[in-house]
Design a protein around this motif. Structure first.
Motif, PDB file in Angstrom:
ATOM      1  N   SER A   1     -40.158 -14.606  -2.292  1.00  0.00           N
ATOM      2  CA  SER A   1     -39.590 -15.010  -3.567  1.00  0.00           C
ATOM      3  C   SER A   1     -40.092 -16.395  -3.932  1.00  0.00           C
ATOM      4  CB  SER A   1     -38.056 -15.005  -3.495  1.00  0.00           C
ATOM      5  OG  SER A   1     -37.513 -15.448  -4.714  1.00  0.00           O
ATOM      6  N   LYS A   2     -40.323 -16.613  -5.212  1.00  0.00           N
ATOM      7  CA  LYS A   2     -40.797 -17.902  -5.684  1.00  0.00           C
ATOM      8  C   LYS A   2     -39.660 -18.905  -5.848  1.00  0.00           C
ATOM      9  CE  LYS A   2     -44.734 -15.946  -8.164  1.00  0.00           C
ATOM     10  NZ  LYS A   2     -45.412 -15.819  -9.483  1.00  0.00           N
ATOM     11  N   ARG A   3     -38.433 -18.438  -5.780  1.00  0.00           N
ATOM     12  CA  ARG A   3     -37.299 -19.338  -5.968  1.00  0.00           C
ATOM     13  C   ARG A   3     -37.013 -20.072  -4.674  1.00  0.00           C
ATOM     14  NH1 ARG A   3     -33.019 -17.127  -6.117  1.00  0.00           N
ATOM     15  NH2 ARG A   3     -33.643 -15.071  -5.446  1.00  0.00           N
TER      16      ARG A   3
ATOM     17  N   ALA B   1     -29.665 -19.115  -7.342  1.00  0.00           N
ATOM     18  CA  ALA B   1     -29.031 -19.377  -8.627  1.00  0.00           C
ATOM     19  C   ALA B   1     -27.539 -19.115  -8.544  1.00  0.00           C
ATOM     20  CB  ALA B   1     -29.656 -18.492  -9.707  1.00  0.00           C
TER      21      ALA B   1
ATOM     22  N   TRP C   1     -32.544  -1.914 -13.377  1.00  0.00           N
ATOM     23  CA  TRP C   1     -33.449  -2.984 -12.946  1.00  0.00           C
ATOM     24  C   TRP C   1     -33.924  -3.803 -14.146  1.00  0.00           C
ATOM     25  CZ3 TRP C   1     -35.122  -4.315  -7.994  1.00  0.00           C
ATOM     26  CH2 TRP C   1     -36.215  -5.171  -7.923  1.00  0.00           C
TER      27      TRP C   1
ATOM     28  N   GLY D   1     -32.883  -8.051 -16.065  1.00  0.00           N
ATOM     29  CA  GLY D   1     -33.949  -9.039 -16.093  1.00  0.00           C
ATOM     30  C   GLY D   1     -34.980  -8.880 -14.997  1.00  0.00           C
TER      31      GLY D   1
ATOM     32  N   ARG E   1     -36.675  -8.324 -11.251  1.00  0.00           N
ATOM     33  CA  ARG E   1     -36.360  -8.796  -9.902  1.00  0.00           C
ATOM     34  C   ARG E   1     -35.642 -10.148  -9.932  1.00  0.00           C
ATOM     35  NH1 ARG E   1     -40.099  -8.943  -4.477  1.00  0.00           N
ATOM     36  NH2 ARG E   1     -38.671 -10.195  -3.228  1.00  0.00           N
ATOM     37  N   GLN E   2     -35.983 -11.001 -10.870  1.00  0.00           N
ATOM     38  CA  GLN E   2     -35.343 -12.317 -10.919  1.00  0.00           C
ATOM     39  C   GLN E   2     -33.837 -12.188 -11.126  1.00  0.00           C
ATOM     40  OE1 GLN E   2     -36.938 -14.850 -13.943  1.00  0.00           O
ATOM     41  NE2 GLN E   2     -35.748 -16.634 -13.313  1.00  0.00           N
ATOM     42  N   GLY E   3     -33.426 -11.312 -12.044  1.00  0.00           N
ATOM     43  CA  GLY E   3     -31.992 -11.113 -12.260  1.00  0.00           C
ATOM     44  C   GLY E   3     -31.309 -10.433 -11.100  1.00  0.00           C
TER      45      GLY E   3
ATOM     46  N   GLU F   1     -32.200 -10.620  -7.959  1.00  0.00           N
ATOM     47  CA  GLU F   1     -32.108 -11.597  -6.870  1.00  0.00           C
ATOM     48  C   GLU F   1     -30.886 -12.494  -7.046  1.00  0.00           C
ATOM     49  OE1 GLU F   1     -34.023 -12.229  -4.188  1.00  0.00           O
ATOM     50  OE2 GLU F   1     -36.086 -11.606  -4.550  1.00  0.00           O
ATOM     51  N   LYS F   2     -30.547 -12.851  -8.265  1.00  0.00           N
ATOM     52  CA  LYS F   2     -29.372 -13.698  -8.501  1.00  0.00           C
ATOM     53  C   LYS F   2     -28.086 -12.988  -8.081  1.00  0.00           C
ATOM     54  CE  LYS F   2     -31.411 -16.255 -12.370  1.00  0.00           C
ATOM     55  NZ  LYS F   2     -31.294 -16.580 -13.812  1.00  0.00           N
TER      56      LYS F   2
ATOM     57  N   ASP G   1     -27.928 -12.952  -4.354  1.00  0.00           N
ATOM     58  CA  ASP G   1     -27.546 -14.271  -3.838  1.00  0.00           C
ATOM     59  C   ASP G   1     -26.033 -14.387  -3.703  1.00  0.00           C
ATOM     60  OD1 ASP G   1     -30.123 -15.156  -3.603  1.00  0.00           O
ATOM     61  OD2 ASP G   1     -30.169 -16.113  -5.574  1.00  0.00           O
TER      62      ASP G   1
END
Length: 491
Positions: free
Chosen positions: A103-105, A109, A455, A459, A461-463, A465-466, A469
Motif C-alpha cells: 500500500s502507498k499509504r 485514515a 468495490w 472508491g 482499493r483506497q476506500g 483500505e480505510k 483500517d
C-alpha cells in the motif's frame, strides 16, 4: 573528408602536442626543485583529464547510425518486417487486477462517516411537546417507528414502481457478471451456495417487486427473479432478495467479514445499482430466507428476548455439550456458543441495535434512534431491555441468523460499546485465530474484490483500505480485552 575523419585528425594532432609538451616538462624537471616538479606534474594531469572528458563528450553526441552494428542487428531481429521497422513497441496491459498487500499509504485514515458520507441525510430531530408526553407515549411512538419500514419510506420518497423495476436490468448481458472471479476458484471461505447466491443477487433479471410483512418482522421490499415460476413464498427460498437503502451499504462489508471469520451466520449480500432509483446509487441486496423468525423469551413466548434472559443463558451455558437446560434457567433455543460468534461480529462492526438498543454502553450521537426517542435515559432497568434483530430458522432453532447487519465505521476506539462483551467468557477459536494471524487485511481485500459494484462504490482499493483500517484497530482492542479479562478461546 567526412566529419568523423576530421575529428580523428584533430585528436591525433592533440596527442602529438601533448607528447612534445610532456618531453619539455621532463627536461625542465631536471633543472628545478622538488616543489616545482610536483606542481608541473599536477598541471600535466589536469590538462590530460580535460582533453579526455572533451573527447568523450563529442563521442556520445554522434548520430544513431554510428552506434554500431549491434543495435541495428538487434532491432532487425526483433522486428523482421519492413512495415513494423519504424513502429515503436507498446506493451499491452492485462485486464486482470491482482490484489497485493503493498500500500502507498503510510498512515491509516480515520473514518468520519459511516461508509459514504455524502449519502448521509440529515434527520429531523423529534421533539415531544407539552406535559402529555410520558413514557407510554414514547413507547407508542417507538412501536410505530419499529413497525414502519425504513425501506418503504426511502423507496416511496424515490418514487419506485414495478414498471421501473422491469427495466432495471436491460443493460445487463448474459456474459456479464458483477461478481468477478479471475482465478480457478473463489476464496475458500465461500461455499458453492454462497457464490451461486451472490451471482443471483447481482445478475438476475428482476421481474416482480412486492412488499411483504413476515411474522415477527417489519415490512420488507422483495424482488423476484425471472428464474422463479411459482407464487408460493415458502417455496421460493433462494429466488428472492431484500432491497435495502443505500445508507445500509455496510451490510455488504459485514457479509464478507462474517465469511472471513468463519462464522457463516449472515445471509449472502451484494451491492446492486438501480439506475431508476436514488440517482443510481447502489443498494445492498440480501438473499431472502422466509424460514427465519425472531427468538422469543422462554418465560414469555409472546415477547422478545430480554437482556436478563440473555445473561442467564450465558451463565448456565444453555445446550452446551448436549445437556438439556432446566426450566428455571430460562434458556432460549439458541446454543451457548452462538452468542460468542454474535459478539465477535457485532463488536468489530459496532452493531449496537441487537444487544444494546438503548445505547447504554457508549456515548451515542444525537442522530441515533435511541437518543431521538429518549431511550438512552432508560439504562437503569437493563434486565428488562428487549433485544432486537435476534433471529433463527424455524427448522434450525439452535443456530442464529445475522440479519440487519448495519455496521458503524465512524466510532473511535475511545467510544466503543464494551457492553456487547458483557457476560462473555468464551470466544470462537477460528475467528480469534484470523484476528491474530495478521492476514485479516489480505483476506478482506480478496473477498471484497469479488463484488465489483461495492468495490467501486467505496472508491476502489483506497476506500476499502480505510474501512479495513477501522476493523483492524478494533481487532487489536478486542485481542487486548481477551488477554486482560482471561477469556477462553475454544474450538
Amino acid at each position: 573528408m567526412d566529419t568523423y575523419s576530421t575529428r580523428s585528425a584533430n585528436i591525433g594532432d592533440t596527442l602529438i602536442y601533448c607528447s612534445i609538451t610532456f618531453l619539455k616538462v621532463c627536461n625542465c624537471c631536471r633543472r628545478n626543485s622538488a616543489f616545482r616538479k610536483y606542481l608541473i606534474i599536477a598541471l600535466v594531469c589536469f590538462v590530460y583529464l580535460f582533453f579526455t572528458v572533451h573527447v568523450s563528450t563529442h563521442k556520445d553526441k554522434r548520430p544513431d547510425h554510428w552506434t554500431g552494428s549491434v543495435f541495428s542487428q538487434s532491432k532487425t531481429n526483433q522486428e523482421p518486417t519492413d512495415g513494423e521497422a519504424n513502429e515503436s513497441f507498446i506493451p499491452t496491459r492485462s485486464n486482470v487486477v491482482y490484489i497485493t498487500l503493498k500500500s502507498k499509504r503510510h498512515k491509516p485514515a480515520i473514518i468520519r462517516g459511516t461508509v459514504r458520507p455524502k449519502f448521509r441525510r440529515k434527520k429531523v430531530k423529534v421533539r415531544y411537546q407539552g406535559s402529555k408526553d410520558s413514557k407510554q407515549d414514547k413507547a407508542n411512538k417507538y412501536e410505530g417507528l419499529k413497525n414502519t419500514n425504513d425501506n418503504e419510506k426511502s423507496w416511496k420518497r424515490l418514487g419506485y414502481s414495478e414498471q421501473s423495476f422491469n427495466k432495471l436490468d436491460r443493460f445487463i448481458g448474459s456474459d456479464y457478471s458483477a461478481i468477478r472471479i479471475y482465478s480457478q476458484r473463489a476464496p475458500p471461505w465461500f461455499s458453492n451456495d454462497d457464490i451461486a447466491a451472490m451471482r443471483f443477487l447481482a445478475d438476475s433479471k428482476i421481474t416482480h417487486l412486492e412488499e411483504v410483512t413476515p411474522r415477527g418482522l417489519s415490512s420488507l421490499i422483495l424482488f423476484k427473479s425471472v428464474t422463479n415460476r411459482t407464487d408460493d413464498t415458502d417455496g421460493c427460498r433462494k429466488c428472492r432478495g431484500v432491497v435495502k437503502r443505500p445508507l445500509d451499504m455496510s451490510e455488504v462489508f459485514a457479509y464478507h467479514l462474517d465469511r472471513v471469520l468463519g462464522l457463516n451466520r449472515s445471509l449472502p449480500t451484494v451491492s446492486r445499482r438501480f439506475h431508476s432509483l436514488g440517482d443510481g446509487h447502489p443498494c445492498p441486496v440480501v438473499l431472502w430466507d422466509p424460514s427465519i423468525s425472531p427468538v422469543v423469551d422462554a418465560d414469555q413466548p409472546s415477547a422478545r428476548l430480554t437482556w436478563g434472559s440473555y445473561q442467564a443463558s450465558l451463565k448456565y451455558k444453555c445446550w452446551h455439550r448436549g445437556i438439556t437446560p432446566k426450566p428455571e434457567w430460562s434458556c432460549t433455543s439458541i446454543h451457548h456458543h452462538e452468542w460468542s460468534k454474535l459478539v465477535v461480529f457485532d463488536f468489530l462492526l459496532q452493531i449496537y441495535e441487537r444487544l444494546d438498543s438503548n445505547c447504554c454502553g457508549f456515548k451515542p450521537r444525537p442522530e441515533d434512534t435511541c437518543v431521538k426517542l429518549g431511550h438512552h435515559e432508560e439504562c437503569r432497568d437493563k434486565d428488562n431491555t428487549e433485544l432486537a434483530h435476534i433471529f433463527h430458522r424455524r427448522h434450525d432453532p439452535h443456530h442464529l441468523v445475522f440479519f440487519n447487519n448495519k455496521g458503524y465505521f465512524d466510532r473511535d476506539e475511545e467510544n466503543l460499546d464494551f457492553k456487547l462483551l458483557e457476560g462473555i467468557k468464551e470466544l470462537p477459536d477460528q475467528s480469534v485465530s484470523v484476528l491474530r494471524s495478521q492476514r485479516l487485511r489480505e483476506k478482506l481485500l480478496q473477498s471484497l474484490f469479488l463484488d465489483q459494484q461495492y468495490w467501486e462504490s467505496q472508491g476502489g482499493r483506497q476506500g476499502i483500505e480505510k474501512l479495513i483500517d477501522v476493523i483492524e484497530r478494533r481487532a487489536k482492542v478486542l485481542l487486548t480485552y481477551i488477554n486482560a479479562h482471561g477469556i477462553k478461546v475454544v474450538p
